[in-house]
Design a protein around this motif. Structure first.
Motif, PDB file in Angstrom:
ATOM      1  N   ALA A 107       0.793  -1.142  -0.012  1.00  0.00           N
ATOM      2  CA  ALA A 107       0.152   0.033   0.065  1.00  0.00           C
ATOM      3  C   ALA A 107       0.752   1.281   0.045  1.00  0.00           C
ATOM      4  O   ALA A 107       0.470   2.306  -0.457  1.00  0.00           O
ATOM      5  N   THR A 108       2.185   1.182   0.579  1.00  0.00           N
ATOM      6  CA  THR A 108       2.935   2.581   0.693  1.00  0.00           C
ATOM      7  C   THR A 108       4.078   2.514  -0.041  1.00  0.00           C
ATOM      8  O   THR A 108       5.040   3.307   0.191  1.00  0.00           O
ATOM      9  N   GLY A 109       4.090   1.702  -1.133  1.00  0.00           N
ATOM     10  CA  GLY A 109       5.291   1.653  -2.149  1.00  0.00           C
ATOM     11  C   GLY A 109       6.552   1.402  -1.254  1.00  0.00           C
ATOM     12  O   GLY A 109       7.647   1.638  -1.574  1.00  0.00           O
ATOM     13  N   GLY A 110       6.511   0.541  -0.169  1.00  0.00           N
ATOM     14  CA  GLY A 110       7.754   0.091   0.661  1.00  0.00           C
ATOM     15  C   GLY A 110       7.948   0.782   1.577  1.00  0.00           C
ATOM     16  O   GLY A 110       8.969   0.697   2.355  1.00  0.00           O
ATOM     17  N   ASP A 111       7.433   1.732   1.898  1.00  0.00           N
ATOM     18  CA  ASP A 111       7.605   2.720   3.223  1.00  0.00           C
ATOM     19  C   ASP A 111       7.428   1.837   4.575  1.00  0.00           C
ATOM     20  O   ASP A 111       8.257   2.203   5.513  1.00  0.00           O
ATOM     21  N   LEU A 112       6.387   1.090   4.570  1.00  0.00           N
ATOM     22  CA  LEU A 112       6.196   0.442   5.778  1.00  0.00           C
ATOM     23  C   LEU A 112       6.296  -0.983   5.365  1.00  0.00           C
ATOM     24  O   LEU A 112       6.349  -1.538   4.204  1.00  0.00           O
ATOM     25  N   ARG A 149       9.250   6.582  -0.506  1.00  0.00           N
ATOM     26  CA  ARG A 149       9.662   5.430  -1.225  1.00  0.00           C
ATOM     27  C   ARG A 149       8.461   5.057  -2.336  1.00  0.00           C
ATOM     28  O   ARG A 149       7.522   5.587  -1.885  1.00  0.00           O
ATOM     29  N   VAL A 150       8.938   4.484  -3.465  1.00  0.00           N
ATOM     30  CA  VAL A 150       7.617   4.131  -4.368  1.00  0.00           C
ATOM     31  C   VAL A 150       8.167   2.733  -5.084  1.00  0.00           C
ATOM     32  O   VAL A 150       9.465   2.327  -4.747  1.00  0.00           O
ATOM     33  N   PHE A 151       7.363   2.119  -5.797  1.00  0.00           N
ATOM     34  CA  PHE A 151       7.580   0.919  -6.513  1.00  0.00           C
ATOM     35  C   PHE A 151       8.183   1.599  -8.068  1.00  0.00           C
ATOM     36  O   PHE A 151       7.212   2.231  -8.356  1.00  0.00           O
ATOM     37  N   ALA A 181     -10.008  -0.889  -6.789  1.00  0.00           N
ATOM     38  CA  ALA A 181      -8.665  -0.786  -6.334  1.00  0.00           C
ATOM     39  C   ALA A 181      -8.163   0.555  -6.958  1.00  0.00           C
ATOM     40  O   ALA A 181      -8.651   1.074  -7.928  1.00  0.00           O
ATOM     41  N   GLN A 182      -7.294   1.253  -6.425  1.00  0.00           N
ATOM     42  CA  GLN A 182      -6.811   2.535  -6.481  1.00  0.00           C
ATOM     43  C   GLN A 182      -5.204   2.645  -6.627  1.00  0.00           C
ATOM     44  O   GLN A 182      -4.834   2.057  -5.319  1.00  0.00           O
ATOM     45  N   ILE A 183      -4.622   2.978  -7.361  1.00  0.00           N
ATOM     46  CA  ILE A 183      -3.243   3.158  -7.606  1.00  0.00           C
ATOM     47  C   ILE A 183      -2.498   4.549  -8.034  1.00  0.00           C
ATOM     48  O   ILE A 183      -3.268   5.029  -9.175  1.00  0.00           O
ATOM     49  N   ARG A 184      -1.812   5.148  -7.552  1.00  0.00           N
ATOM     50  CA  ARG A 184      -1.161   6.302  -8.019  1.00  0.00           C
ATOM     51  C   ARG A 184       0.139   6.137  -8.816  1.00  0.00           C
ATOM     52  O   ARG A 184       0.864   5.448  -8.231  1.00  0.00           O
ATOM     53  N   ASP A 262       2.748   4.463  -6.382  1.00  0.00           N
ATOM     54  CA  ASP A 262       2.357   4.596  -5.099  1.00  0.00           C
ATOM     55  C   ASP A 262       1.062   4.642  -4.398  1.00  0.00           C
ATOM     56  O   ASP A 262       0.183   4.572  -5.231  1.00  0.00           O
ATOM     57  N   GLY A 263       0.741   4.818  -3.010  1.00  0.00           N
ATOM     58  CA  GLY A 263      -0.650   4.855  -2.760  1.00  0.00           C
ATOM     59  C   GLY A 263      -1.421   3.935  -3.163  1.00  0.00           C
ATOM     60  O   GLY A 263      -2.656   4.107  -3.735  1.00  0.00           O
ATOM     61  N   TRP A 264      -1.181   2.642  -2.845  1.00  0.00           N
ATOM     62  CA  TRP A 264      -2.152   1.378  -3.406  1.00  0.00           C
ATOM     63  C   TRP A 264      -3.332   1.066  -2.491  1.00  0.00           C
ATOM     64  O   TRP A 264      -3.154   1.233  -1.036  1.00  0.00           O
ATOM     65  N   GLN A 265      -4.435   0.982  -3.042  1.00  0.00           N
ATOM     66  CA  GLN A 265      -5.439   0.321  -2.085  1.00  0.00           C
ATOM     67  C   GLN A 265      -6.614  -0.713  -2.663  1.00  0.00           C
ATOM     68  O   GLN A 265      -6.940  -0.326  -3.751  1.00  0.00           O
ATOM     69  N   LEU A 266      -7.041  -1.535  -2.110  1.00  0.00           N
ATOM     70  CA  LEU A 266      -7.758  -2.459  -2.280  1.00  0.00           C
ATOM     71  C   LEU A 266      -8.825  -2.713  -1.325  1.00  0.00           C
ATOM     72  O   LEU A 266      -8.646  -2.840  -0.172  1.00  0.00           O
ATOM     73  N   GLU A 267     -10.323  -2.414  -1.876  1.00  0.00           N
ATOM     74  CA  GLU A 267     -11.189  -2.451  -0.862  1.00  0.00           C
ATOM     75  C   GLU A 267     -12.473  -3.240  -1.277  1.00  0.00           C
ATOM     76  O   GLU A 267     -12.511  -3.339  -2.695  1.00  0.00           O
TER      77      GLU A 267
END
Length: 944
Positions: A107-112, A149-151, A181-184, A262-267
Motif C-alpha cells: 500500500a505504501t510503495g515500500g515505506d512500511l 519510497r515508491v515501486f 482498487a486505486q493506485i497512484r 505509490d498509494g495502493w488500495q484494495l477494498e
C-alpha cells in the motif's frame, strides 16, 4: 466496507488452486471464505509441557455450504475437481482495522513493512511483481505520493499491450464479490508517453485468468511528473480462486519508460474511499484442510461443511524416512538405483526407483563364475565399511580376477533391463560402491562397463564407459566416443583400493563443458575431455565384470569382491552433491550440528515451505539413524538432543530454536497482571498449579550411537518426593554433553515448580490493550504472570514461557485466547566475565614482553588464568589499541602483584602504564568491566 474499530479485519483464506504443496504455507493464490464462516472457529497450537513432543496445530471451522460450492461431489460447484484433502488454509488479522486489504508494504510503495530500498526480487514478501522488469525495485523518491519510497519498474520500448509493469502478488478474494482498487502512478522519463490502466484480475482454480480494466490514462513523462490516480471496480467471477491488482499497458510502449507507483488500495465495494495505510496483517494460523465433512439440516435446506485442518507437523509425521544414503540419492531424482541388497538366491536385482525392470544375471561364454546376493557388509580393516545404509550386498568371486584372459564369470546385465548406457550421453552421473578382494590386477579388473556394438579384433572400437581397478590398485574410467577416441582418467583421491575395504566411486560427464567429474571417497576433481568423446550409441551395460555380448558374452578382466548401490542421475554432480552423497554413504552425516541435521531431515521429508532454523549449541551429532522413522519423530529426536524447541509458527514457518534461546531470554516480552498503571496486560482468568508432572530426581541419558548411559540423581529430592525417573536418548557424539544433559535436566526438574495451567485473555472486550498483544504472541515467548491476592498477601510472580496458544472466535463478535505456560528455570546461570587488568609499565612498540598488574585474583598463579595461544587486547579504547597473542606466562606465587608475559610477536604500538589489558570482548561491548557486578562467584548461583 464497514469497519468495526474494536475488531480486526479477519480473513479466512483457503487455496483450491493448491495441493499439499510440499507442506508449504503458500504466500498467495487463496480464496476468501470469511463471509461463509459460522459459529465458533477454534485454533490450537503448541504442547502441554515443555518436555512433551509438539503436536500438530489444528483448526476447526464451519462454513456455510447452502449452494453446494464446497461439496467435492458437486459437478456444478465453482471449484469442482479442485477440492481435496491437504489444501492450504490460513487465518489472518489486520490490526488496527482499515478498509485497505493490501499489506503495508504494497500500500505504501515500500515505506512500511520493514523492507529495504533495492531489488524487489531479492526481498521475499514484498508481494509486488512486474511483467516488464526483472529488476523492479523499491526506490527512494523525494516526490513520492506519500512517504519517501515508491515501486519502480522499467517498461522497455515495444512492451506489448496487456503487459503489467507493476502488480500485486495474488490477493485472496471472495467469489462474486465486488472490489475497488486505486493506485497512484507516474512516468518519470522525459519526452515519453505511456498509456496505462488499473486492473483487477481473478483466476479460477485451474489458473484461467480474467482481467477487468479501469479507464485508460496517458502518462506524460517528466522528472517531476504529477501523480495520476488510477481506479478500477470489478465483480469477481463465481469460480474465483484468487485475485490480483495492478497497472497494465493498454497500448504498446513506444520508448523505454520508467514508471513509479505509490498509494495502493484494495477494498470491498464499488466506490474508492480515501486512501489509508493498512494496519499490520498478523498471521493467526496456517495449515491444511484435512477433512470436509458436510451436513444438511432444516429439512435439507441448510448445508455446512465443518472443516478440520492441521499444520505441517501432521504432514511431516506421515513421511517415513529411508536411510540417509537412500534419501540423498532420491533427493536428486535418480534414473535408477540398484541397491544390490536383494535376497539370497535371487537371479536378478530390482530397481529401487521402480522405473526399470529387474536386471538379470548372465553367464560368461566360458561358463559361470560366482555371484551371490544377501551377504553382509564387511571389511578387512576396522572402519573400512560404510554405515549410511544397512542391508546386504552382492559378492562376486569370478576366477582370474584382474587378468587379461578369458575366464568364467557371472555378472549383472543392465542392458537386458533396458538400460543401455546413460539416458542422455551428454550429461550424466553414475555411482557405485565396491570392495575389491582379489589380487592386485595384472591388467585391470572391471567393475562396470558400457559399450556400443563396434568391435575390432574382439575389442571395443567405438563408444564405451568402463570403470575398473588398474594394475596399481587405483580406480580409473575409460571413456570413448563412437569414433574410438579414448581417454583414461584416474579418480580424484585415487588410492590403492585393492585393500578389502569399501570405497565409493562417483563419476559423470558433461558434453557442454567437455569435462569428466571423478570422485573416489568424497574427493572431487574434474578433468578435460577431448572432442568426440561423448559415448553415444551404447548398447550394452553390465555390473561386476567386462562382458562382450557381440561375441556371445566373452568375459575378460574379471572382478572379485562386493558391490552395492549402482545409480545414475541425468545431471552432472557438483562438489556439494558429491560431498553430501559420500558423507551419507560413509557415516550417515555423523558430525552434523543440530541445526544442520534438522534442515537435512526437512529436506529428506520433501518439505518446501518457509523455515527459521537457529544455530544449534550441539555441534557434533552422531549418525542420522532415521530409517523407518517418520520425519516428525526424527526432527523431535534432534530437538531432544539440542534440548531446544520446535513448532510451526502462526504463518506456517517451521521453526527450530536452540537451547540457548531460552537460556538467553532473561526478560519477559509481556507482563500479564492487574496493574495497568505498571504496564501490565489484563487477563480474565489465571490458573496456577504446583504439580509433580515433570518431577524427576533420577535422570538417565542414553547416547544413541553407543547406548552408553549417563546418570544424575539427587538424594534430597528422592527423600522429599520419592524416587522419580526420567529417561531420554540423545544423539550427541560428545560424552561430556550427554553427562551435562543429565545434570541440567536433574537441576531443572528435581524440585516442583509453579506452572501456569492457563491464562485466559479476552481481546474483544479490551481491544486497544489486547489485540496487538494477542496477535503478536508466538510459542516460546517469555512472559511474566502477576497474581495479587488481597492485602496483606504479597504479589505472586511467575516467570514462564508460552507453550500453547488457543484461539476461539465466534460470529457473535467475541474472541478469547488461552495460554498454557511452563516455568522459566528456577536457578540462574553462572557467568564468567572477561579477564582484565592494567599494564604495569609503558612498553614501547616492537617489544615482545609486557608486564601486567594483578587482576582481581592474585591468589591463583597468573599462568592459571592466562595461557599460551590466548589473545589479549592492549590499550582497550585508546588510539593505540591492538590485539596480541600469548606465548608464555611468567612464574608467580600467591599474592603476586605483577606478571611478565611473553608474546608470539612484537607489539606494533607503544602503550602507557595503566592502559587496560583484557580478553577480546564480544561485538558491541566496549568496557571490560561490563559483567563484573554479576559474575562474582558469591553473587550468582549455578544450575548444577
Amino acid at each position: 466496507m464497514a469497519i468495526n474499530p474494536n475488531w480486526p479485519v479477519l480473513m479466512y483464506d483457503w487455496g483450491p488452486f493448491w495441493n499439499a504443496n510440499g507442506a508449504a504455507a503458500p504466500g498467495g493464490k487463496f480464496t476468501d471464505l470469511t463471509s461463509r464462516t459460522r459459529g465458533r472457529v477454534g485454533i490450537q497450537r503448541g504442547r502441554q509441557y515443555e518436555l512433551d513432543q509438539i503436536r500438530a496445530g489444528t483448526m476447526s471451522m464451519s462454513v456455510v455450504n447452502t449452494d453446494g460450492s464446497l461439496d467435492p461431489a458437486s459437478v456444478s460447484g465453482p471449484w469442482y475437481g479442485h477440492i481435496m484433502p491437504y489444501q492450504p488454509v490460513r487465518v489472518r488479522a489486520q490490526w488496527p482495522p482499515t478498509a485497505n486489504l493490501l499489506t503495508q508494504c504494497q500500500a505504501t510503495g515500500g515505506d512500511l513493512g520493514g523492507y529495504a530500498i533495492g531489488s524487489i526480487a531479492s526481498q521475499p514478501g514484498v508481494g509486488v511483481l512486474s511483467d516488464t522488469d526483472t529488476g523492479s525495485a523499491i526506490a527512494f523518491s523525494a516526490l513520492a505520493w506519500q512517504g519517501q519510497r515508491v515501486f519502480q519498474a522499467t517498461v522497455p520500448n515495444g512492451s506489448a499491450s496487456g503487459a503489467a509493469p507493476l502488480y500485486t502478488q495474488t490477493v485472496s478474494g471472495e467469489r462474486s464479490a465486488t472490489y475497488t482498487a486505486q493506485i497512484r502512478v507516474r512516468n518519470v522519463t522525459p519526452s515519453t508517453t505511456l498509456q496505462v490502466a488499473a486492473f483487477i484480475s481473478w483466476s479460477t482454480a485451474a489458473g484461467t485468468a480474467t482481467r477487468i480494466l479501469g479507464t485508460p490514462t496517458t502518462l506524460t513523462g517528466s522528472y517531476t511528473a504529477p501523480w495520476t490516480q488510477l481506479t478500477v471496480t470489478g465483480t469477481l467471477g463465481a469460480a474465483t480462486a484468487y485475485m490480483s491488482v495492478g497497472v497494465v499497458l493498454t497500448s504498446a510502449a513506444t520508448a523505454d519508460v520508467i514508471i513509479q507507483a505509490d498509494g495502493w488500495q484494495l477494498e470491498r465495494g464499488s466506490t474508492a474511499t480515501s486512501w489509508t495505510a493498512p494496519g499490520v496483517w498478523y498471521p493467526v494460523y496456517a495449515g491444511f484442510v484435512e477433512r470436509y465433512p458436510s451436513s444438511w439440516t432444516m429439512s435439507g435446506t441448510y448445508g455446512t461443511v465443518n472443516t478440520t485442518s492441521v499444520d505441517a507437523i501432521s504432514l511431516l509425521s506421515q513421511r517415513v524416512l529411508r536411510d540417509p544414503l537412500t534419501e540423498e540419492i532420491y533427493s536428486r531424482n535418480p534414473r535408477f538405483l540398484y541397491t544390490l541388497g536383494d535376497p539370497q538366491n535371487s537371479q536378478s536385482c530390482a530397481d529401487a526407483v521402480g522405473a526399470n525392470p529387474a536386471a538379470p544375471l548372465v553367464v560368461s561364454k566360458s561358463g559361470p563364475g560366482s555371484l551371490t546376493f544377501g551377504n553382509q557388509i564387511t571389511s578387512t580393516t576396522s572402519g573400512g565399511t560404510y554405515t549410511g545404509s544397512t542391508g546386504t550386498v552382492v559378492t562376486i568371486n569370478n576366477p582370474g580376477a584382474g587378468a587379461f584372459s578369458y575366464n568364467p564369470a557371472t555378472l549383472i546385465s543392465l542392458d537386458q533391463a533396458g538400460i543401455k548406457g546413460p539416458a542422455n550421453p551428454g550429461a550424466w552421473t553414475r555411482m557405485i560402491a565396491f570392495r575389491y578382494t582379489g589380487p592386485i590386477p595384472a591388467d585391470h579388473a572391471v567393475i562396470w562397463c558400457s559399450s556400443d556394438s563396434q568391435r575390432s579384433g574382439h575389442y571395443s572400437s567405438g563408444s564405451a564407459v568402463t570403470v575398473s581397478i588398474t594394475s596399481n590398485g587405483w580406480p580409473a574410467v575409460y571413456l570413448s566416443g563412437p569414433t574410438g577416441v579414448v581417454s583414461n582418467y584416474y579418480f580424484g583421491g585415487a588410492t590403492n583400493c585393492a585393500d578389502g575395504n569399501w570405497h565409493l566411486l562417483i563419476f559423470g560427464y558433461s558434453q557442454s563443458s567437455s569435462q569428466m567429474v571423478l570422485s573416489q571417497d568424497g574427493f572431487y576433481s574434474i578433468a578435460p575431455v577431448g572432442a568426440g568423446s561423448t559415448p553415444t550409441g551404447l548398447q550394452f551395460d553390465s555390473l561386476g565384470n567386462w562382458v562382450d555380448p557381440v561375441y556371445g558374452n566373452e568375459t575378460l578382466w574379471n572382478y572379485q569382491g562386493d558391490i552395492s548401490f549402482a545409480a545414475e542421475w541425468p545431471i552432472v554432480f557438483g562438489a556439494s552433491d558429491i560431498t553430501a552423497v559420500y558423507t551419507a554413504w560413509k557415516n550417515s552425516f555423523a558430525g552434523d550440528s543440530s541445526d544442520a541435521r534438522y534442515k537435512r531431515i526437512l529436506g529428506w521429508a520433501g518439505y518446501t515451505g518457509p523455515k527459521s532454523i537457529q544455530t544449534g549449541v550441539t555441534t557434533t551429532m552422531g549418525p542420522a539413524a532415521v530409517a523407518g522413522q517418520d520425519a516428525m519423530s526424527a526432527l523431535q529426536a534432534v530437538v531432544d538432543t539440542e534440548n531446544g524447541e520446535h513448532f510451526v509458527a502462526a504463518d506456517g514457518t517451521v521453526t527450530f530454536r536452540a537451547r540457548s534461546a531460552r537460556y538467553n531470554a532473561l526478560v519477559p516480552v509481556y507482563t500479564f497482571g492487574e496493574m495497568a498503571s505498571l504496564g501490565e496486560i489484563p487477563y480474565e482468568e489465571c490458573h496456577l498449579d504446583l504439580d509433580p508432572t515433570r518431577l524427576a530426581n533420577i535422570v538417565k541419558i542414553t547416547q544413541a550411537s553407543t547406548n552408553q548411559a549417563f546418570t544424575a540423581s539427587d538424594a534430597t529430592s528422592q527423600a522429599n518426593f520419592f524416587p522419580r525417573s526420567f529417561a531420554r536418548t540423545i544423539n550427541s557424539a560428545s560424552t561430556q554433553e550427554c553427562q551435562d544433559a543429565a545434570n541440567y535436566l536433574l537441576s531443572r526438574y528435581r524440585s516442583p515448580a509453579v506452572r501456569v495451567a492457563s491464562v485466559r485473555l479476552h481481546p474483544s472486550a479490551n481491544p486497544t490493550a489486547l489485540w496487538p498483544v494477542c496477535l503478536g504472541l508466538e510459542l516460546g515467548t517469555r512472559i511474566r504472570v502477576m497474581r495479587r491476592p488481597p492485602a496483606p498477601a504479597a504479589p505472586i510472580q511467575v516467570e514462564c514461557f508460552v507453550e500453547s496458544i488457543s484461539w476461539e472466535f465466534s460470529d457473535a463478535g467475541d474472541a478469547y485466547v488461552t495460554l498454557q505456560c511452563s516455568p522459566a528455570d528456577l536457578t540462574p546461570y553462572g557467568l564468567f566475565a572477561a579477564f582484565h587488568t592494567t599494564l604495569a609499565t609503558s612498553p614501547a612498540a616492537g617489544v615482545s614482553t609486557i608486564t601486567i598488574n594483578a587482576g582481581s585474583d592474585n591468589t591463583n598463579p597468573a599462568a592459571a588464568q592466562l595461557g599460551p595461544g590466548q589473545q589479549l587486547v592492549l590499550g582497550l579504547g585508546t588510539a593505540t589499541q591492538e590485539t596480541v597473542t600469548i606465548q608464555s606466562v611468567g612464574t608467580t606465587t600467591a599474592g603476586w602483584t605483577t606478571a611478565t608475559i611473553t608474546l608470539t610477536a612484537a607489539t606494533t604500538q607503544a602503550h602507557t602504564a595503566g592502559d587496560t589489558v583484557c580478553e577480546p570482548l564480544p561485538s558491541g561491548v566496549t568496557s571490560a568491566t561490563t559483567w563484573d557486578a554479576i559474575a562474582k562467584f558469591d553473587s550468582a548461583a549455578f544450575a548444577y
